[in-house]
Write a protein that holds these residues in place. Structure first.
Motif, PDB file in Angstrom:
ATOM      1  N   ALA A  48       0.806  -1.374  -0.086  1.00 49.72           N
ATOM      2  CA  ALA A  48      -0.116  -0.325  -0.262  1.00 49.72           C
ATOM      3  C   ALA A  48       0.670   0.903  -0.137  1.00 49.72           C
ATOM      4  O   ALA A  48       0.387   2.212  -0.742  1.00 49.72           O
ATOM      5  CB  ALA A  48      -0.590   0.093   1.400  1.00 49.72           C
ATOM      6  N   MET A  49       2.308   1.329   0.170  1.00 52.73           N
ATOM      7  CA  MET A  49       2.923   2.524   0.832  1.00 52.73           C
ATOM      8  C   MET A  49       3.318   2.495  -0.175  1.00 52.73           C
ATOM      9  O   MET A  49       3.478   3.943  -0.896  1.00 52.73           O
ATOM     10  CB  MET A  49       4.346   2.379   1.320  1.00 52.73           C
ATOM     11  N   LEU A  50       3.633   1.333  -1.069  1.00 52.99           N
ATOM     12  CA  LEU A  50       4.135   2.069  -2.555  1.00 52.99           C
ATOM     13  C   LEU A  50       3.672   2.288  -3.521  1.00 52.99           C
ATOM     14  O   LEU A  50       4.407   2.423  -4.518  1.00 52.99           O
ATOM     15  CB  LEU A  50       5.381   0.125  -2.923  1.00 52.99           C
ATOM     16  N   SER A  51       2.545   1.403  -3.907  1.00 52.65           N
ATOM     17  CA  SER A  51       1.507   1.901  -5.061  1.00 52.65           C
ATOM     18  C   SER A  51       0.876   3.485  -4.599  1.00 52.65           C
ATOM     19  O   SER A  51       0.308   4.564  -5.477  1.00 52.65           O
ATOM     20  CB  SER A  51       0.333   1.257  -4.178  1.00 52.65           C
ATOM     21  N   ALA A  52       1.177   4.032  -3.021  1.00 57.81           N
ATOM     22  CA  ALA A  52       0.796   5.737  -2.738  1.00 57.81           C
ATOM     23  C   ALA A  52       1.564   6.422  -3.074  1.00 57.81           C
ATOM     24  O   ALA A  52       1.940   7.698  -2.673  1.00 57.81           O
ATOM     25  CB  ALA A  52       0.558   5.627  -2.200  1.00 57.81           C
ATOM     26  N   LEU A  53       2.637   5.865  -3.750  1.00 58.48           N
ATOM     27  CA  LEU A  53       4.286   7.021  -3.918  1.00 58.48           C
ATOM     28  C   LEU A  53       4.073   8.116  -5.042  1.00 58.48           C
ATOM     29  O   LEU A  53       2.788   7.811  -5.993  1.00 58.48           O
ATOM     30  CB  LEU A  53       4.851   6.109  -4.706  1.00 58.48           C
ATOM     31  N   GLU A  54       4.167   8.730  -4.966  1.00 62.58           N
ATOM     32  CA  GLU A  54       3.456  10.084  -6.004  1.00 62.58           C
ATOM     33  C   GLU A  54       5.532  10.853  -6.549  1.00 62.58           C
ATOM     34  O   GLU A  54       6.195  11.159  -5.332  1.00 62.58           O
ATOM     35  CB  GLU A  54       2.764  11.254  -5.000  1.00 62.58           C
ATOM     36  N   VAL A  55       5.271  11.993  -6.855  1.00 62.64           N
ATOM     37  CA  VAL A  55       6.646  12.198  -7.796  1.00 62.64           C
ATOM     38  C   VAL A  55       6.603  13.984  -6.660  1.00 62.64           C
ATOM     39  O   VAL A  55       5.402  13.884  -5.585  1.00 62.64           O
ATOM     40  CB  VAL A  55       5.989  13.233  -8.866  1.00 62.64           C
ATOM     41  N   GLY A  56       8.128  13.883  -5.760  1.00 66.32           N
ATOM     42  CA  GLY A  56       8.257  14.587  -4.311  1.00 66.32           C
ATOM     43  C   GLY A  56       8.445  14.288  -3.617  1.00 66.32           C
ATOM     44  O   GLY A  56       8.103  14.936  -2.525  1.00 66.32           O
ATOM     45  N   ASP A  75       7.860  -0.329 -12.295  1.00 62.06           N
ATOM     46  CA  ASP A  75       8.822  -0.608 -11.229  1.00 62.06           C
ATOM     47  C   ASP A  75       9.535  -0.206 -10.723  1.00 62.06           C
ATOM     48  O   ASP A  75      11.212  -0.513 -10.118  1.00 62.06           O
ATOM     49  CB  ASP A  75       8.610  -2.066 -11.055  1.00 62.06           C
ATOM     50  N   THR A  76      10.019   0.811 -11.528  1.00 58.97           N
ATOM     51  CA  THR A  76      11.348   1.843 -10.847  1.00 58.97           C
ATOM     52  C   THR A  76      10.954   2.887 -10.679  1.00 58.97           C
ATOM     53  O   THR A  76      10.066   3.973 -11.441  1.00 58.97           O
ATOM     54  CB  THR A  76      11.785   2.284 -12.268  1.00 58.97           C
ATOM     55  N   VAL A  77      12.138   3.986 -10.245  1.00 59.81           N
ATOM     56  CA  VAL A  77      11.670   5.099  -9.851  1.00 59.81           C
ATOM     57  C   VAL A  77      12.947   6.104  -9.714  1.00 59.81           C
ATOM     58  O   VAL A  77      14.084   5.397  -9.029  1.00 59.81           O
ATOM     59  CB  VAL A  77      10.675   5.467  -8.152  1.00 59.81           C
ATOM     60  N   ILE A  78      13.364   6.892 -10.017  1.00 65.54           N
ATOM     61  CA  ILE A  78      14.368   8.201 -10.269  1.00 65.54           C
ATOM     62  C   ILE A  78      14.481   9.071  -8.500  1.00 65.54           C
ATOM     63  O   ILE A  78      13.054   9.503  -8.930  1.00 65.54           O
ATOM     64  CB  ILE A  78      14.484   8.813 -11.446  1.00 65.54           C
ATOM     65  N   MET A  91      16.071   3.477  -9.347  1.00 66.09           N
ATOM     66  CA  MET A  91      16.495   2.127  -8.231  1.00 66.09           C
ATOM     67  C   MET A  91      14.395   1.595  -8.502  1.00 66.09           C
ATOM     68  O   MET A  91      13.484   2.445  -9.441  1.00 66.09           O
ATOM     69  CB  MET A  91      16.480   2.653  -6.781  1.00 66.09           C
ATOM     70  N   GLN A  92      14.245   0.507  -8.043  1.00 66.42           N
ATOM     71  CA  GLN A  92      13.718  -0.624  -8.040  1.00 66.42           C
ATOM     72  C   GLN A  92      12.601  -0.204  -7.111  1.00 66.42           C
ATOM     73  O   GLN A  92      12.623   0.901  -5.789  1.00 66.42           O
ATOM     74  CB  GLN A  92      13.766  -1.641  -7.556  1.00 66.42           C
ATOM     75  N   ARG A  93      11.166  -0.131  -6.743  1.00 64.19           N
ATOM     76  CA  ARG A  93      10.302   0.164  -6.555  1.00 64.19           C
ATOM     77  C   ARG A  93      10.431  -0.378  -4.575  1.00 64.19           C
ATOM     78  O   ARG A  93      10.396   0.348  -3.690  1.00 64.19           O
ATOM     79  CB  ARG A  93       8.953   0.081  -6.694  1.00 64.19           C
ATOM     80  N   ALA A  94      10.898  -1.427  -4.979  1.00 60.68           N
ATOM     81  CA  ALA A  94      11.117  -2.540  -3.850  1.00 60.68           C
ATOM     82  C   ALA A  94      12.046  -1.949  -2.659  1.00 60.68           C
ATOM     83  O   ALA A  94      12.257  -2.464  -1.716  1.00 60.68           O
ATOM     84  CB  ALA A  94      11.393  -3.884  -4.269  1.00 60.68           C
ATOM     85  N   ALA A  95      13.324  -0.995  -3.298  1.00 58.34           N
ATOM     86  CA  ALA A  95      14.355  -0.376  -2.943  1.00 58.34           C
ATOM     87  C   ALA A  95      14.054   0.636  -1.651  1.00 58.34           C
ATOM     88  O   ALA A  95      14.803   1.089  -1.185  1.00 58.34           O
ATOM     89  CB  ALA A  95      15.089   0.262  -3.272  1.00 58.34           C
ATOM     90  N   ILE A  96      12.457   0.875  -1.308  1.00 54.43           N
ATOM     91  CA  ILE A  96      12.302   1.952  -0.997  1.00 54.43           C
ATOM     92  C   ILE A  96      11.742   1.273   0.553  1.00 54.43           C
ATOM     93  O   ILE A  96      10.957   0.478   0.253  1.00 54.43           O
ATOM     94  CB  ILE A  96      10.772   2.951  -1.829  1.00 54.43           C
ATOM     95  N   SER A  97      12.290   1.864   1.583  1.00 54.21           N
ATOM     96  CA  SER A  97      11.769   1.085   2.534  1.00 54.21           C
ATOM     97  C   SER A  97      11.172   2.175   3.961  1.00 54.21           C
ATOM     98  O   SER A  97       9.763   1.743   3.838  1.00 54.21           O
ATOM     99  CB  SER A  97      12.731   0.737   3.484  1.00 54.21           C
ATOM    100  N   VAL A  98      10.562   3.731   3.240  1.00 52.18           N
ATOM    101  CA  VAL A  98       9.853   4.684   4.114  1.00 52.18           C
ATOM    102  C   VAL A  98       9.638   6.019   2.948  1.00 52.18           C
ATOM    103  O   VAL A  98      10.988   6.088   2.397  1.00 52.18           O
ATOM    104  CB  VAL A  98      10.493   5.116   5.323  1.00 52.18           C
ATOM    105  N   VAL A  99       8.157   5.996   3.230  1.00 50.66           N
ATOM    106  CA  VAL A  99       8.266   7.108   2.434  1.00 50.66           C
ATOM    107  C   VAL A  99       7.726   8.191   3.462  1.00 50.66           C
ATOM    108  O   VAL A  99       6.939   8.594   4.558  1.00 50.66           O
ATOM    109  CB  VAL A  99       6.779   6.585   1.449  1.00 50.66           C
ATOM    110  N   GLU A 100       8.163   9.791   3.100  1.00 49.30           N
ATOM    111  CA  GLU A 100       7.555  10.540   4.177  1.00 49.30           C
ATOM    112  C   GLU A 100       7.000  11.876   3.386  1.00 49.30           C
ATOM    113  O   GLU A 100       7.443  12.404   2.233  1.00 49.30           O
ATOM    114  CB  GLU A 100       8.775  11.770   4.698  1.00 49.30           C
ATOM    115  N   LYS A 101       5.238  11.542   3.593  1.00 49.63           N
ATOM    116  CA  LYS A 101       4.832  13.125   1.957  1.00 49.63           C
ATOM    117  C   LYS A 101       5.447  14.093   2.559  1.00 49.63           C
ATOM    118  O   LYS A 101       5.655  14.378   4.013  1.00 49.63           O
ATOM    119  CB  LYS A 101       3.726  12.739   2.807  1.00 49.63           C
ATOM    120  N   PRO A 102       5.332  14.983   1.746  1.00 51.21           N
ATOM    121  CA  PRO A 102       5.959  16.561   1.774  1.00 51.21           C
ATOM    122  C   PRO A 102       4.674  17.333   3.418  1.00 51.21           C
ATOM    123  O   PRO A 102       5.397  18.587   3.565  1.00 51.21           O
ATOM    124  CB  PRO A 102       5.267  16.927   0.440  1.00 51.21           C
ATOM    125  N   GLU A 103       3.217  16.573   2.722  1.00 52.37           N
ATOM    126  CA  GLU A 103       2.204  17.098   3.896  1.00 52.37           C
ATOM    127  C   GLU A 103       2.352  16.715   4.988  1.00 52.37           C
ATOM    128  O   GLU A 103       2.218  17.441   6.243  1.00 52.37           O
ATOM    129  CB  GLU A 103       1.141  16.959   3.485  1.00 52.37           C
TER     130      GLU A 103
END
Length: 115
Positions: A48-56, A75-78, A91-103
């Motif tokens: 769910a965290m990886l599917s909610a990724l956004e630019v920024g 399945d790749t993010v820059i 990088m692959q999406r799977a290489a992301i462990s924590v996401v912090e939204k700007p809000e």
């Protein structure tokens, strides 16, 4: 006399078989609730965290680098690292462990200022 001892042995064998089955069932229930179910919950949470990724979004990679997402494909993010705008790594999406939204970051700053 021999017939009575045979039926008694069969009865005790059936009782031990039933207790063995109950023990195995309890072991599988324990395995499911304490090992498999929490792992499945964690996996769904990460998906769910990886599917909610956004630019920024600011992210932490599994290798320990903080960066900002610049572009997202299937399945790749820059990710752009640091203040140097030339350091962009796909990088692959799977290489992301924590996401912090700007809000979330702006709310944290506001709460620190109010204290």
């Amino acid at each position: 006399m021999i017939l009575a001892s045979i039926t008694a042995a069969e009865a005790s064998g059936a009782g031990s078989m039933a207790s063995m089955i109950i023990t195995l069932v309890l072991m599988f229930v324990f395995l499911y609730f304490f090992m498999l179910r929490p792992q499945q919950k964690e996996q769904k949470k990460k998906e769910a965290m990886l599917s909610a990724l956004e630019v920024g979004d600011t992210v932490l990679t599994t290798s320990g680098f903080y960066g900002t997402i610049i572009d997202i494909s299937d399945d790749t993010v820059i990710i752009e690292f640091g203040n140097n705008k030339n350091c962009r790594i796909p990088m692959q999406r799977a290489a992301i462990s924590v996401v912090e939204k700007p809000e979330d970051a702006s709310k944290a700053v506001e709460s620190k200022k109010s204290k």
